[in-house]
Structures are given as structure tokens and as C-alpha cells.
Design an enzyme around this catalytic site. Structure first.
Site, PDB file in Angstrom:
ATOM      1  N   GLU A   1       1.838   3.693   2.935  1.00  0.00           N
ATOM      2  CA  GLU A   1       2.412   3.091   4.134  1.00  0.00           C
ATOM      3  C   GLU A   1       3.938   3.115   4.037  1.00  0.00           C
ATOM      4  O   GLU A   1       4.604   2.099   3.900  1.00  0.00           O
ATOM      5  CB  GLU A   1       1.828   1.681   4.309  1.00  0.00           C
ATOM      6  CG  GLU A   1       0.315   1.765   4.479  1.00  0.00           C
ATOM      7  CD  GLU A   1      -0.431   0.431   4.384  1.00  0.00           C
ATOM      8  OE1 GLU A   1       0.216  -0.628   4.441  1.00  0.00           O
ATOM      9  OE2 GLU A   1      -1.662   0.464   4.255  1.00  0.00           O
TER      10      GLU A   1
ATOM     11  N   HIS B   1       0.827  -1.210   0.000  1.00  0.00           N
ATOM     12  CA  HIS B   1       0.000   0.000   0.000  1.00  0.00           C
ATOM     13  C   HIS B   1       0.860   1.258   0.000  1.00  0.00           C
ATOM     14  O   HIS B   1       1.749   1.430   0.841  1.00  0.00           O
ATOM     15  CB  HIS B   1      -0.944  -0.028   1.211  1.00  0.00           C
ATOM     16  CG  HIS B   1      -1.930  -1.148   1.110  1.00  0.00           C
ATOM     17  ND1 HIS B   1      -2.309  -1.928   2.170  1.00  0.00           N
ATOM     18  CD2 HIS B   1      -2.599  -1.624   0.021  1.00  0.00           C
ATOM     19  CE1 HIS B   1      -3.183  -2.834   1.753  1.00  0.00           C
ATOM     20  NE2 HIS B   1      -3.369  -2.670   0.458  1.00  0.00           N
TER      21      HIS B   1
ATOM     22  N   GLU C   1       1.465  -4.967  11.066  1.00  0.00           N
ATOM     23  CA  GLU C   1       1.081  -3.557  10.987  1.00  0.00           C
ATOM     24  C   GLU C   1       1.989  -2.759  11.904  1.00  0.00           C
ATOM     25  O   GLU C   1       1.930  -2.873  13.125  1.00  0.00           O
ATOM     26  CB  GLU C   1      -0.381  -3.386  11.423  1.00  0.00           C
ATOM     27  CG  GLU C   1      -1.380  -4.129  10.554  1.00  0.00           C
ATOM     28  CD  GLU C   1      -1.804  -3.334   9.337  1.00  0.00           C
ATOM     29  OE1 GLU C   1      -1.279  -2.220   9.134  1.00  0.00           O
ATOM     30  OE2 GLU C   1      -2.662  -3.827   8.591  1.00  0.00           O
TER      31      GLU C   1
ATOM     32  N   HIS D   1       2.945  -3.599   6.775  1.00  0.00           N
ATOM     33  CA  HIS D   1       1.971  -2.540   6.495  1.00  0.00           C
ATOM     34  C   HIS D   1       2.039  -1.561   7.661  1.00  0.00           C
ATOM     35  O   HIS D   1       2.791  -1.755   8.606  1.00  0.00           O
ATOM     36  CB  HIS D   1       0.556  -3.134   6.436  1.00  0.00           C
ATOM     37  CG  HIS D   1       0.305  -4.023   5.251  1.00  0.00           C
ATOM     38  ND1 HIS D   1      -0.436  -3.631   4.165  1.00  0.00           N
ATOM     39  CD2 HIS D   1       0.705  -5.286   4.982  1.00  0.00           C
ATOM     40  CE1 HIS D   1      -0.484  -4.613   3.285  1.00  0.00           C
ATOM     41  NE2 HIS D   1       0.203  -5.641   3.751  1.00  0.00           N
TER      42      HIS D   1
HETATM   43 ZN   LIG Z   1      -1.512  -1.838   4.079  1.00  0.00          ZN
END
Ligand SMILES: [Zn+2]
Length: 486
Positions: free
Chosen positions: A163, A160, A361, A287
Site C-alpha cells: 500500500e 501493509h 483507505e 491504508h
Molecule cells: Zn492495508
């Protein structure tokens, strides 16, 4: 006085409109206040915030950026100056992307690592993005130009675009390993015994767009042909691709648009092809944000057959991370918490290859602490706290090589001795698979770290100045995963 007026104006006009608007997709920019520009701005129906110091401040959403670009109006991004939290920390001193890597900066540094450490580092171009950028892998191992029977690991960042920290952490792992190989015997030990593949920037087109045009861009830059752009690469893997419209979207304008078919995007294709050639034993996909460690399944709240193993490894990684700076990364099954996803990478790597697979994350923990953007000063501390968990997973893979987890024989059974990478049909649509790395932990079922100790032996990993006690698992065999029929 001017300053006082500025802040009063700021609080009155900025924070309330920001709350009322779509906070997530809003930026504040300034443009020079000359007559011609102001005239254009007035015609563009923009949300003008204030005038200050001969500049006009505007609250803009995505469509407003398109208008500004069309009119060729140069602007300065001011959002960070208006953040209610961590105003000073969210700094980008070194230009528009600060110490974060752009595509070109990363390319330069990867090639420099290869030059300086050619005996253990090799840069491989996995394929092109839609806009023709190279998707690079950094392979780190002794005899790096040979394919040895060693444990293989895969670390990937930046599915993404917005990010940014997810590029830095895997990249810094590569840098750390090669720079410490000659001086740290434990690093050398690990590197000698395995092959570490790092793809720090899977979505280069998206990242460049996020840096130069729209910070909150998430997807790749696929022209969907209906005026919208972008497929979410982390909804484009084949395992349970498109299972439902909750875990991914069939609508091209959606931020979680899954694409026209599984593996329709070059970003996911290069991963698919690399996995067919390699023999990976464990995977982390980076992420941000929210500080959680997630494992499959994402497409359902039902646990995998290996739930206990996946949970134990996650608990250990969480404990190791916490031991560095005290930051808590909760952990749990992706689909059992928050919401479902389908077409995500870790469901595919687990569902297809039956290997421990994690979505990690990174910080910050929530929007109030910076959301998608960490201060550039936080890059190194975030990497530092993640390093022991990375080394732990590498070590785990080395220890478990030959234990039955994804041995070559099983791969050959599936794909033949040499997978024919050109034959895409073999990958087909395994079934249907799928979580947005979303950003809230409301109603979270994730666990805070209360590391489990059963079946775990103790070991110390030295990460430079700090020795960390690692609880090591005795080898466990992951059972053969039953693939669903195509
Ligand atoms: Zn992501």
C-alpha cells in the site's frame, strides 16, 4: 504491424488468463530471451505468455518469483504495461518505485526535514524491524525537543507493504506542516498548539520486499519457520487479538496471519510502546485502497459507546475530502460493513485509550482504477484532497484537549505515572479484538457523505490557496472505556 500483433496477442493471451488465474497475486514480467535462460524457464514450468522484441513474457505468481530468484534470472516487471485500465496513469517513470519512497529515500528525506526545520521537526527512531531497518517517527511541534502539555496526534502509514500511497500521504503531511509553518499562520497555530507524530513507514521490510521482489506483498517479513513468511501487523494488536478465525488467521501462510501472540512483531511493539509514553488524542492509520473512512469496532458489528462522535468526525472528514476534488470517501463502522477483523490497530487504540481512531483507505476506489497502485502523478492530488481532513482532526484535538478525552490523569491511573516500557506484561491480552482493509464495497453498508450538522459550529481552515469551511464540534467528553479483564 508489430505493434498490432503485440496488442492482439496481449488481449487474447493476457486478459483471459489473468481472469482465470488469481488476478490478485499475478504479475507479468519479461526476461531476456537467450538460450540458457529459455532452457531454465522451460524446466521451471512457468506460464509463458509470449515472445516479443527478444524478450519472453511470463505470467508469474508468488512461487514463480521464488523460482526465478533461486535461478538468479533477472527480470523486468511489466504488469503496468498490461493493465486494462489507466495504462498511462499507472506510471513509474523514476525507476522501479517511481516517485514512491523506498526505505532509504524516506530516511534521507526525513533527516533532511529535520536538518532544515530543526526548530519544529525531529526524527525519532522508534525501534528496529526484523531485518534491522529503523522505524522512524517524525515529531512536529514548537519546542519539538520538549514534552509539552499539548494535544498529541498520531498518523501512521504502511502497515501493509503493497500500500505504497499510504507512506506518501502521512509523509507529505509532515512536509506540508514544516514547509508552511513560517508563512501560513493557521499551520503555525496548529503546530504550536499540539505535537504531531507521523510514522509514514511502519513496515519497512515489507515495503522493500514489495518494491524489489513481489509487488503484492502485504505482511512483514517474519520467518514463520514453516516455509512461510510474514505476520499481518494489522492483526497483531492485543485488543481482542485472535478472537476468532474470521477476523484474522491462525495459519502462517495466510495474508491475514495474526502471529504467535499479540504484539509479537516489532512493528506493533513500537506502536504499543509509543502510545504508553505519549498521550494521543486522535489517530489515523492509512491504508489503500477503496476510499473509505472506518472507525471501531472492527471485531464486532456492535457499535462502540461513542458511535455518534466517531461517525460525526468521519462524516466531516469525508465531506472535507470530497470538497477538494469531488472524490467520495464513504465512512462507517469497520465491523458493521463487509467483514470483521480482530487484532487491528484502531480497535486497540480506541479500546485501550478511548480516542477517536480511524482507518483511512486511500484511493483508488477499486481494482479497476489501479488497485493497490496509484500512478505516481496521483500522489500529490491524493495528499491534497486528504489534507483538510488531517488539519481538521488536528484542530479537533487541539480544541478538545482537556475535555476529558484521554487526559494524562486517566493514563496514569492505568499505567502509573511513568509507564514502564520494559514491562510488557501490563499490556497482556486485554481481551480480544479486531478487518482487513479489503478492497470491495459490495454489499456495503457504508454511508456516502451526507454530513451531519448537529452540534457543529462553522470554522474556516485555510489550506494554501483554498479556504475550506469546517464544521467544528463543541467539545464532547468520551466516557471512560471499560476495559475487559485480561
Ligand atoms: Zn492495508
Amino acid at each position: 504491424m508489430k505493434k498490432a500483433i503485440f496488442f492482439v496477442t496481449t488481449f487474447c493471451l493476457v486478459f483471459f488468463p489473468l481472469e482465470a488465474q488469481d488476478y490478485w497475486n499475478t504479475e507479468i514480467i519479461s526476461v531476456e530471451k537467450d538460450q540458457e535462460t529459455v532452457k531454465k524457464l522451460m524446466e521451471m514450468d512457468l506460464d509463458l505468455l509470449m515472445e516479443w522484441n527478444n524478450r519472453v513474457y511470463i505470467i508469474v505468481g508468488f512461487n514463480d518469483f521464488l523460482k526465478l530468484q533461486k535461478e538468479n534470472i533477472p527480470y523486468t516487471l511489466e504488469t503496468f504495461n498490461f493493465y486494462p485500465y489507466k495504462q498511462k496513469e499507472i506510471s513509474l517513470q523514476g525507476g522501479i518505485n517511481g516517485k514512491y519512497h523506498s526505505y532509504a529515500e524516506l530516511e534521507r528525506e526525513l533527516l533532511a526535514l529535520q536538518d532544515s526545520y530543526s526548530h519544529i521537526a525531529r526524527v525519532i527512531d522508534l525501534g528496529d524491524s526484523l531485518e534491522g531497518r529503523n522505524i522512524y517517527a517524525l515529531k512536529i511541534s514548537d519546542n519539538v525537543y520538549q514534552d509539552e502539555q499539548e494535544a498529541e496526534l498520531f498518523f501512521v502509514g504502511c502497515h501493509h507493504a503493497r500500500e505504497w500511497i499510504s507512506v506518501e500521504v502521512p509523509f507529505l503531511l509532515g512536509k506540508y506542516l514544516v514547509e508552511n509553518y513560517d508563512t501560513n499562520s493557521q499551520v503555525k497555530d496548529l503546530v504550536d498548539q499540539c505535537e504531531i507524530w507521523i510514522v509514514p513507514l511502519l513496515n519497512p521490510d515489507g515495503l522493500e520486499y514489495s518494491i524489489h521482489f513481489y509487488h503484492y506483498w502485504r505482511k512483514n517479513r517474519r520467518d514463520n519457520g514453516d516455509g512461510s513468511f510474514g505476520v499481518d501487523p494489522n492483526r497483531n494488536y492485543s485488543y481482542n487479538w485472535g478472537l476468532d478465525n474470521e477476523g484474522s488467521s491462525p495459519f502462517p501462510s495466510s495474508n491475514v496471519y495474526r502471529g504467535t501472540s499479540a504484539f509479537s512483531e516489532p512493528e506493533t511493539q513500537v506502536i504499543r510502546d509509543l502510545f504508553a509514553e505519549r498521550n494521543f488524542q486522535a489517530v489515523i492509520s492509512y491504508h489503500n485502497y477503496s476510499q473509505v473512512i472506518l472507525y471501531p469496532w472492527g471485531y464486532t458489528n456492535q457499535p462502540t459507546a461513542e458511535d455518534q462522535l466517531l461517525d460525526q468526525i468521519a462524516a466531516d472528514m469525508s465531506g472535507l475530502i470530497q470538497s477538494v476534488n469531488g472524490n467520495i470517501y464513504e465512512y462507517g463502522q469497520a465491523g458493521a460493513d463487509l467483514y470483521l477483523t480482530n487484532g487491528g490497530m484502531i480497535d486497540w487504540t480506541f479500546g485501550t485509550y478511548n480516542i477517536p481512531s480511524y482507518t483511512l483507505e486511500l484511493p483508488p476506489i477499486d481494482q479497476e482504477h489501479g488497485g493497490f497502485f496509484n500512478a505516481e502523478e496521483d500522489i500529490q492530488p491524493i495528499f491534497n484532497e486528504n489534507l483538510p481532513a488531517m488539519l481538521y482532526l488536528i484542530d479537533w484535538s487541539v480544541q478538545n484537549l482537556g475535555s476529558g478525552i484521554n487526559p494524562s490523569a486517566r493514563r496514569e491511573q492505568r499505567y502509573g505515572p511513568k509507564a514502564n516500557l520494559k514491562d510488557k506484561t501490563q499490556y497482556g491480552r486485554e481481551a480480544r479484538d479486531g478487518r482487513e482493509d479489503k478492497d470491495t464495497t459490495q454489499n456495503s453498508k457504508l454511508k456516502a457523505n451526507e454530513p451531519k450538522t448537529s452540534g457543529v459550529k462553522s470554522k474556516t481552515i485555510d489550506i494554501g490557496s483554498k479556504a475550506i469551511n469546517v464544521r467544528k464540534y463543541s467539545p464532547m467528553v468520551i466516557k471512560e472505556h471499560k476495559r475487559k479483564k485480561d
